[in-house]
Motif scaffolding. Structure first.
Motif, PDB file in Angstrom:
ATOM      1  N   ILE A   1       0.837  -1.210   0.000  1.00 31.19           N
ATOM      2  CA  ILE A   1       0.000   0.000   0.000  1.00 31.19           C
ATOM      3  C   ILE A   1       0.867   1.253   0.000  1.00 31.19           C
ATOM      4  O   ILE A   1       0.516   2.266  -0.613  1.00 31.19           O
ATOM      5  CB  ILE A   1      -1.007  -0.022   1.170  1.00 31.19           C
ATOM      6  CG1 ILE A   1      -2.035   1.093   1.022  1.00 31.19           C
ATOM      7  CG2 ILE A   1      -0.346   0.127   2.516  1.00 31.19           C
ATOM      8  CD1 ILE A   1      -3.382   0.615   0.687  1.00 31.19           C
ATOM      9  N   VAL A   2       2.040   1.166   0.655  1.00 35.86           N
ATOM     10  CA  VAL A   2       2.957   2.307   0.600  1.00 35.86           C
ATOM     11  C   VAL A   2       3.481   2.480  -0.826  1.00 35.86           C
ATOM     12  O   VAL A   2       3.586   3.596  -1.341  1.00 35.86           O
ATOM     13  CB  VAL A   2       4.103   2.132   1.625  1.00 35.86           C
ATOM     14  CG1 VAL A   2       5.228   3.107   1.342  1.00 35.86           C
ATOM     15  CG2 VAL A   2       3.577   2.345   3.035  1.00 35.86           C
ATOM     16  N   GLY A   3       3.767   1.355  -1.492  1.00 39.52           N
ATOM     17  CA  GLY A   3       4.169   1.430  -2.892  1.00 39.52           C
ATOM     18  C   GLY A   3       3.064   2.040  -3.742  1.00 39.52           C
ATOM     19  O   GLY A   3       3.323   2.834  -4.658  1.00 39.52           O
ATOM     20  N   ALA A   4       1.819   1.681  -3.426  1.00 36.05           N
ATOM     21  CA  ALA A   4       0.682   2.200  -4.198  1.00 36.05           C
ATOM     22  C   ALA A   4       0.594   3.719  -4.094  1.00 36.05           C
ATOM     23  O   ALA A   4       0.439   4.410  -5.110  1.00 36.05           O
ATOM     24  CB  ALA A   4      -0.619   1.556  -3.727  1.00 36.05           C
ATOM     25  N   ILE A   5       0.727   4.251  -2.883  1.00 30.21           N
ATOM     26  CA  ILE A   5       0.577   5.712  -2.739  1.00 30.21           C
ATOM     27  C   ILE A   5       1.823   6.441  -3.227  1.00 30.21           C
ATOM     28  O   ILE A   5       1.723   7.489  -3.872  1.00 30.21           O
ATOM     29  CB  ILE A   5       0.182   6.131  -1.305  1.00 30.21           C
ATOM     30  CG1 ILE A   5      -0.048   7.641  -1.236  1.00 30.21           C
ATOM     31  CG2 ILE A   5       1.228   5.729  -0.276  1.00 30.21           C
ATOM     32  CD1 ILE A   5      -1.075   8.175  -2.195  1.00 30.21           C
ATOM     33  N   CYS A   6       3.013   5.895  -2.943  1.00 27.44           N
ATOM     34  CA  CYS A   6       4.237   6.568  -3.419  1.00 27.44           C
ATOM     35  C   CYS A   6       4.224   6.618  -4.940  1.00 27.44           C
ATOM     36  O   CYS A   6       4.551   7.645  -5.543  1.00 27.44           O
ATOM     37  CB  CYS A   6       5.481   5.829  -2.941  1.00 27.44           C
ATOM     38  SG  CYS A   6       5.785   6.026  -1.180  1.00 27.44           S
ATOM     39  N   GLY A   7       3.865   5.506  -5.565  1.00 28.09           N
ATOM     40  CA  GLY A   7       3.811   5.465  -7.017  1.00 28.09           C
ATOM     41  C   GLY A   7       2.785   6.436  -7.563  1.00 28.09           C
ATOM     42  O   GLY A   7       3.054   7.194  -8.505  1.00 28.09           O
ATOM     43  N   PHE A   8       1.600   6.434  -6.955  1.00 28.95           N
ATOM     44  CA  PHE A   8       0.526   7.294  -7.448  1.00 28.95           C
ATOM     45  C   PHE A   8       0.895   8.765  -7.287  1.00 28.95           C
ATOM     46  O   PHE A   8       0.761   9.560  -8.216  1.00 28.95           O
ATOM     47  CB  PHE A   8      -0.767   6.987  -6.684  1.00 28.95           C
ATOM     48  CG  PHE A   8      -1.972   7.674  -7.253  1.00 28.95           C
ATOM     49  CD1 PHE A   8      -2.626   7.127  -8.343  1.00 28.95           C
ATOM     50  CD2 PHE A   8      -2.437   8.865  -6.717  1.00 28.95           C
ATOM     51  CE1 PHE A   8      -3.735   7.752  -8.887  1.00 28.95           C
ATOM     52  CE2 PHE A   8      -3.542   9.497  -7.255  1.00 28.95           C
ATOM     53  CZ  PHE A   8      -4.191   8.948  -8.336  1.00 28.95           C
ATOM     54  N   ALA A   9       1.396   9.112  -6.097  1.00 24.18           N
ATOM     55  CA  ALA A   9       1.731  10.511  -5.823  1.00 24.18           C
ATOM     56  C   ALA A   9       2.802  11.002  -6.788  1.00 24.18           C
ATOM     57  O   ALA A   9       2.697  12.092  -7.358  1.00 24.18           O
ATOM     58  CB  ALA A   9       2.204  10.658  -4.374  1.00 24.18           C
ATOM     59  N   THR A  10       3.814  10.169  -6.999  1.00 23.21           N
ATOM     60  CA  THR A  10       4.900  10.578  -7.889  1.00 23.21           C
ATOM     61  C   THR A  10       4.415  10.711  -9.332  1.00 23.21           C
ATOM     62  O   THR A  10       4.764  11.665 -10.028  1.00 23.21           O
ATOM     63  CB  THR A  10       6.050   9.558  -7.824  1.00 23.21           C
ATOM     64  OG1 THR A  10       6.395   9.370  -6.458  1.00 23.21           O
ATOM     65  CG2 THR A  10       7.254  10.041  -8.588  1.00 23.21           C
ATOM     66  N   ALA A  11       3.592   9.755  -9.767  1.00 27.18           N
ATOM     67  CA  ALA A  11       3.086   9.817 -11.138  1.00 27.18           C
ATOM     68  C   ALA A  11       2.246  11.075 -11.344  1.00 27.18           C
ATOM     69  O   ALA A  11       2.330  11.726 -12.391  1.00 27.18           O
ATOM     70  CB  ALA A  11       2.263   8.567 -11.448  1.00 27.18           C
ATOM     71  N   VAL A  12       1.469  11.445 -10.340  1.00 23.97           N
ATOM     72  CA  VAL A  12       0.637  12.643 -10.461  1.00 23.97           C
ATOM     73  C   VAL A  12       1.515  13.892 -10.502  1.00 23.97           C
ATOM     74  O   VAL A  12       1.332  14.782 -11.336  1.00 23.97           O
ATOM     75  CB  VAL A  12      -0.372  12.727  -9.286  1.00 23.97           C
ATOM     76  CG1 VAL A  12      -1.016  14.098  -9.231  1.00 23.97           C
ATOM     77  CG2 VAL A  12      -1.433  11.646  -9.435  1.00 23.97           C
ATOM     78  N   LYS A  13       2.520  13.941  -9.616  1.00 22.93           N
ATOM     79  CA  LYS A  13       3.364  15.140  -9.523  1.00 22.93           C
ATOM     80  C   LYS A  13       4.252  15.318 -10.762  1.00 22.93           C
ATOM     81  O   LYS A  13       4.475  16.434 -11.214  1.00 22.93           O
ATOM     82  CB  LYS A  13       4.268  15.054  -8.275  1.00 22.93           C
ATOM     83  CG  LYS A  13       3.504  15.199  -6.965  1.00 22.93           C
ATOM     84  CD  LYS A  13       3.175  16.667  -6.673  1.00 22.93           C
ATOM     85  CE  LYS A  13       2.402  16.787  -5.366  1.00 22.93           C
ATOM     86  NZ  LYS A  13       1.543  17.965  -5.318  1.00 22.93           N
ATOM     87  N   THR A  14       4.769  14.181 -11.267  1.00 20.52           N
ATOM     88  CA  THR A  14       5.713  14.303 -12.379  1.00 20.52           C
ATOM     89  C   THR A  14       5.053  14.077 -13.737  1.00 20.52           C
ATOM     90  O   THR A  14       5.641  14.387 -14.767  1.00 20.52           O
ATOM     91  CB  THR A  14       6.858  13.281 -12.250  1.00 20.52           C
ATOM     92  OG1 THR A  14       6.271  11.966 -12.323  1.00 20.52           O
ATOM     93  CG2 THR A  14       7.590  13.418 -10.939  1.00 20.52           C
ATOM     94  N   GLY A  15       3.866  13.490 -13.727  1.00 19.65           N
ATOM     95  CA  GLY A  15       3.188  13.189 -14.973  1.00 19.65           C
ATOM     96  C   GLY A  15       3.748  11.965 -15.676  1.00 19.65           C
ATOM     97  O   GLY A  15       3.397  11.674 -16.809  1.00 19.65           O
TER      98      GLY A  15
END
Lengths: 356, 319
Positions: free
Chosen positions: B47-61
């Protein structure tokens, strides 16, 4: 599962609470089945809690525990809340019914409010909203807009609440589109985004071009948006997940009810009641209609919502047969609340068997 | 009932996608367990991977950066577990469970601003020519790149454990840490590396959930996938290729039961008086896992030889 606002209990334990206030604040507890950030069912209950704080300020103290499984855990959480001096506790899922009744028996001075259940006691009220009225309205839109004539429906558990919604939506859809067919998939969970997404994909693969859901996550809406089909928000406005997909959403508005019940506890006028509010009471509301809905269909849906609110239209008006063809409601007859609350059968035309 | 609406190709494609988060988490956990460490925190790392991945993808596109961040997030969390169990010698079971609870909590905290946000979409890998072959094209060449990476990872782990010297050392540490230690291998360093690898894999699996499969961020969105991954490792009897089989089986029954429900097949069986519930189907992989466990503990000679003998035991490194 996390206990929030534990400082409240700590303050009570050290006796600070009685010293600091001339009158103790009313303590109100909430127990949620999902996370407050689900943007669906639990989110709206928490909006109700925030409305209580807004209304009463320092005169109330609220606590909530989220993601509590329906089962032994719920009873433990409830007992802990009752022991830590809560005056009123809202238990916001059907599956908390037995636990609520058990704990209420042991704490006769604590008031309980159980959502969507049917068992009451002197200190247990029940409340629910007539979501089936909302389902009628979205059923009209679904029936009018489907091109494949297949509406996919993601159900949670085969309880009367969910079955009623399927029946209501189907009857409405069929009234505008006699060829419409409902495909129902039971997920056996209220909240599992991955499973709900898979269910949505499966239904779309099998021809559904309209999705309805009775589960709590926004995953089906996200999939509908991706696949370019239409869907309806559940419990809350989910247009941010499906700006093109969402036609409207059935929104639950618990705030007025929660405020009035907390007020009743403060005034000492709280009594065990059974509330079932519909569109007229504001408990069931709609998100903005999408402009993709053809104008005449939107007009028809809005008129139906108004007629239901005015008491001129009942979503279950005969003639309606049960699935096996046996008559249920005669011409012009409307369903009584008792039958609706215990509904365990599909109406004629829906395919499939309700799992037992 | 109309079974013709169930498209076997779509079924298989759905199954492979559903199995991918499980595959990543399970193959990582397999390496961890092969080194003799039992990390029950898979759910938390996912779940930490899920949020870290999602947050980074949103921030960096960039979804690709999202997957990297997801792996990094899972890795960092697993190193907390590593330090606790390898240096501070805490109990592995208790620490692993605590890691899951911690992961669920911290992911909810990090995720607060990301609920209701749209992630950049991941391009499907359209392999020219191959993906246009009528049936085979859809069956084998219609996935996103992460799915191929998952299968490649299984092959790599299999090769590493079976054919490389380092793989042999890792297995030795898992079989008998005292012996490995006396030969001069650093048990703690090897285990830490395995734990970090397992964390990164679990993080990747989580990121696949939030970036590809659902794709959105919701609190608690792994909904037990990490526990299923643990079951898959046991089911596989610690063999990499069987992890692939297990992930497809566990992921497959979910997709299959949904398809059978939607097509009306289950209802049709029930109308014949056969008590066919979707739940029975969902139960089968777990029943098989229990059966595998029974076989392992009943007949030692062959099956047991594959379970790491030092699994879950604390290494004190004295002497």
């Amino acid at each position: 599962m996390r206990l929030v606002n534990t400082f409240a209990a700590a303050a009570l334990a050290t006796g600070l609470a009685s010293a600091a206030f001339a009158q103790d604040p009313t303590k109100v507890g909430f127990i949620y089945v999902g996370p407050v950030g689900d943007f669906g069912w639990t989110y709206e209950h928490d909006q109700g809690r925030l409305a209580v704080i807004e209304e009463f300020g320092d005169a109330v103290e609220t606590t909530f525990v989220e993601s509590v499984p329906e089962g032994a855990d719920a009873e433990r959480v409830l007992r802990q809340m009752a022991q830590s001096g809560h005056d009123l506790i809202f238990t916001t899922s059907f599956g908390y019914m037995n636990q609520t009744m058990n704990v209420a028996k042991q704490f006769p001075d604590v008031k309980f409010e159980h959502a969507t259940g049917y068992q009451r006691a002197d200190n247990v009220s029940t409340y629910s909203a007539r979501f089936y009225e909302g389902r009628h309205v979205i059923g009209l839109i679904a029936g009018g807009m489907t091109e494949s004539n297949i509406v996919g429906y993601i159900g949670s558990f085969p309880i009367p609440e969910v079955i009623r919604g399927i029946n209501s939506a189907y009857l409405a859809a069929k009234s505008v589109n006699p060829d419409v067919q409902f495909k129902v998939v039971w997920s056996n969970t209220w909240f599992d985004p991955a499973l709900e997404a898979d269910a949505a994909k499966t239904l779309i693969e099998q021809g559904a071009d309209v999705l309805m859901q009775h589960t709590d996550s926004t995953a089906p809406m996200t999939i509908a948006e991706e696949e370019g089909i239409i869907a309806f928000g559940q419990a809350s406005d989910q247009s941010s997940f499906g700006p093109n997909a969402q036609m409207t959403a059935i929104m639950d508005d618990w705030a007025p009810y929660y405020v009035s019940r907390v007020q009743a506890v403060m005034d000492g006028t709280w009594e065990s009641t059974d509330t079932w509010g519909g569109i007229d009471s504001g408990m069931v509301a709609f998100a903005d209609f999408s402009d993709k809905i053809p104008a005449d269909l939107a007009e028809q849906a809005k008129a139906a919502a108004d007629a239901i609110a005015a008491g001129e239209l009942h979503p279950f008006t005969g003639p309606i047969n049960k699935q096996d063809g046996s008559p249920w409601l005669a011409e012009g007859e409307t369903a009584d609340d008792g039958t609706l609350l215990g509904m365990n059968f599909y109406v004629e035309g829906i395919e499939g068997v309700i799992p037992n | 009932m109309d079974l013709s609406v169930v498209d076997p190709v779509a079924l298989f494609v759905g199954l492979v996608a559903a199995a991918t988060p499980l595959l990543f988490a399970a193959i990582g956990e397999l390496v961890v367990e092969k080194s003799g460490v039992l990390n029950l925190g898979v759910e938390g790392m996912m779940i930490v991977g899920a949020i870290c991945g999602f947050a980074t993808a949103v921030k960096t596109g960039s979804p690709a950066l999202g997957f990297v961040a997801g792996a990094a997030g899972g890795c960092v969390l697993s190193l907390i577990f590593g330090v606790m169990t390898q240096y501070l010698l805490s109990n592995q079971v208790a620490t692993g469970l605590a890691l899951t609870l911690f992961g669920l909590g911290i992911s909810a905290l990090i995720g607060q601003p990301f609920t209701g946000v749209k992630s950049p979409t991941m391009a499907r890998l359209e392999i020219p020519v191959l993906s246009e072959i009528p049936l085979l094209g859809r069956l084998f060449f219609s996935y996103d790149i992460v799915i191929y990476l998952g299968i490649a990872l299984v092959a790599a782990v299999w090769w590493f454990l079976k054919f490389t010297r380092r793989g042999l050392v890792l297995r030795a540490v898992g079989e008998n840490h005292d012996a490995a230690h006396s030969l001069g291998y650093s048990v703690v360093a090897i285990r830490l590396a395995a734990i970090a690898f397992g964390g990164a894999c679990a993080g990747l699996g989580g990121a696949y959930l939030s970036l590809a499969r659902v794709p959105q961020w919701t609190e608690g969105m792994t909904a037990g996938a990490g526990w299923i991954a643990l079951a898959i490792v046991v089911f596989s009897a610690w063999r990499p290729w069987r992890v692939l089989l297990g992930a497809w089986l566990f992921g497959g029954v979910t997709i299959l039961q949904l398809n059978l429900q939607a097509s009306g097949f289950l209802s049709w069986l029930q109308s014949l008086g056969i008590p066919a519930q979707a739940q029975y189907l969902s139960m089968t992989p777990y029943l098989i896992t229990i059966a595998v466990l029974v076989v392992i503990s009943a007949d030692g000679s062959k099956a047991r030889s594959n379970a790491p003998a030092s699994l879950g035991r604390t290494f004190t490194g004295s002497g």
